[in-house]
Design an enzyme around this catalytic site. Sequence first.
Site, PDB file in Angstrom:
ATOM      1  N   TRP A 507       0.813  -1.226   0.000  1.00 52.29           N
ATOM      2  CA  TRP A 507       0.000   0.000   0.000  1.00 52.29           C
ATOM      3  C   TRP A 507       0.848   1.279   0.000  1.00 52.29           C
ATOM      4  CZ3 TRP A 507      -0.976  -3.729   4.018  1.00 52.29           C
ATOM      5  CH2 TRP A 507      -1.976  -4.639   3.691  1.00 52.29           C
ATOM      6  N   HIS A 508       2.006   1.228  -0.643  1.00 55.19           N
ATOM      7  CA  HIS A 508       2.884   2.402  -0.683  1.00 55.19           C
ATOM      8  C   HIS A 508       2.978   2.978  -2.093  1.00 55.19           C
ATOM      9  CE1 HIS A 508       5.152   0.822   3.144  1.00 55.19           C
ATOM     10  NE2 HIS A 508       3.912   1.212   3.387  1.00 55.19           N
ATOM     11  N   TYR A 509       1.886   2.934  -2.832  1.00 54.16           N
ATOM     12  CA  TYR A 509       1.916   3.458  -4.196  1.00 54.16           C
ATOM     13  C   TYR A 509       2.038   4.985  -4.188  1.00 54.16           C
ATOM     14  CZ  TYR A 509      -3.118   3.763  -3.150  1.00 54.16           C
ATOM     15  OH  TYR A 509      -4.336   4.014  -2.546  1.00 54.16           O
TER      16      TYR A 509
END
Length: 574
Positions: A507-509
Amino acid sequence: MAFFWRFFGALFLAFLFSGYGFSASYHKDFDFIYNAVSAPATSYYDYIIVGGGTAGCPFAATLSQNAHVLLLERGGSPYGNPNITNLASFGAALSDLSPTSPSQRFISEDGVINARARVLGGGSCLNAGFYSRASTQYVRNVGWDGRLVNESYQWVEKEVAFEPRIGQWQSAVRDGLLEAGVVPNNGFTYDHIYGTKVGGTIFDQNGHRHSAADLLEYANPNGLTVLLHATVHKILFRTKGKTRPLAHGVVYRDASGAKHKAYLKRGSKNEIIISAGALGSPQLLMLSGVGPRTQLMSRNISVVLDQPMVGQLMSDNPMNAVFIPSPIPVEVSLIQVAGITHFGSYIEAASGANFGGSPQRDYGMFSPKIGQLSTVPPKQRTPEAIAKAIELMSNLDQAAFRGGFILEKIMGPISTGHLELITRNPNDNPSVTFNYFKEPQDLQRCMEGISTIEKVIDSQPFAKFRNMSVPQLLNLTANFPVNLLPKHYNTSMSLEQFCKDTVMTIWHYHGGCQVGSVVDTNYKVIGVDALRVIDGSTFNASPGTNPQATVMMLGRYMGVKILSERLPSNEASN
């Protein structure tokens, strides 16, 4: 051993419509937060911020000290929702697929299931809580003021960051990393430095989450208005008689569908700031007419500025993990220990009930219910495959869930993709492609990361949690429904194929409005006036092992800088 082969082979947040005019406020004694249904049809502010997330909340709190600020958040309040506030309920919000969930699921064109926040506080209300600063080299490369960066981090940390309690599993991972050569031992630190460390957490000692929304404690209540369930549909521009388009207002709708307009007061320093996240910010720019001309015209959107780089250079940090069943009980932990390697992979771990620790709670950091499924390659992760995995998991004996994961996430990454509009509705997800492992260097880092995990598992400090050899672990999951190895995995499969087939998100886009391409070094949108983008969409690479600390820091940092430009003195830093 036979036991394991037997098992492994087998808020909504309620809200009240409160009339007309700002009346009912929300929890946590914030008397400046309201439901958007109570907003006037037209209003005027010095600053309008779109997105009350990880950057938007600290930014709004800072600007409110000496300006009148409107913060528009499309989601609801995190307060009073135990699925957000309690560590023990991590994953519940991510598994909620209702239209009012604080998490909105999306699936990239790569086939990896992901999530975007829809709640005040943004991703800091949904994540696993790890708090770690960017490296000093990252700060230098970006060109930030190091002194103000440190002050801004400290401002954030006073409210939301804590030192975690480390249990046996996390200690074993830490000591195993050191034996595997990820040295030195840096102890507990927020800093991003090579070696092995214990990082911070936004969960306090009682297991309560502290999110970016808590940074609104710093706000001047007379200078800030926060509207929840306020979805911005477009930025309004003046073009007549202007050499460059001038942003001067926004159109938003409340939960009942009623339209509202908010405008900037007259003043050369007043601005609109988009802080809607790596998907929301480029999406809103395009919906407002700033983006690639051909794409806008294909959606019948009037072109305000042909900006072909909006939505480009999108990246997501690929994550791969290995599950280790434990012969002894393990603590429930999210990310606490991090190994920061010189080859560009970060090693972290989670343990206990993080993929369905009880029949009543089949969610967690590595649960198929939140989309983290890697027993099949990304393109095969269909709703049917997910449903089957959840069903199989619910039928397993409780003891099958005893153990934990060691994961690796690659730095950067170098591989990039793009984002495109599907509809003109801002509530709909855009199409996004991340192109995981397109660049060979990313793939090499993954393989080295998995090799490092193997060394940790084989280490002496980890021995008490290991009752299988690494080859057995890597072939353990022919029918196991959680995210271990693809069902076709065998000993002849290369680590390269393993990385490709088991890739998930952490979830680090980021990207889509990058500095130098869409915004300048002051985060002003290139080619238009009175408009900035301040959030993770501007990053060229994800900072540190987890970006949330730096995103919150950036909100504070830019708030101080903008106020210093507005004020004749140093009042902004107080």
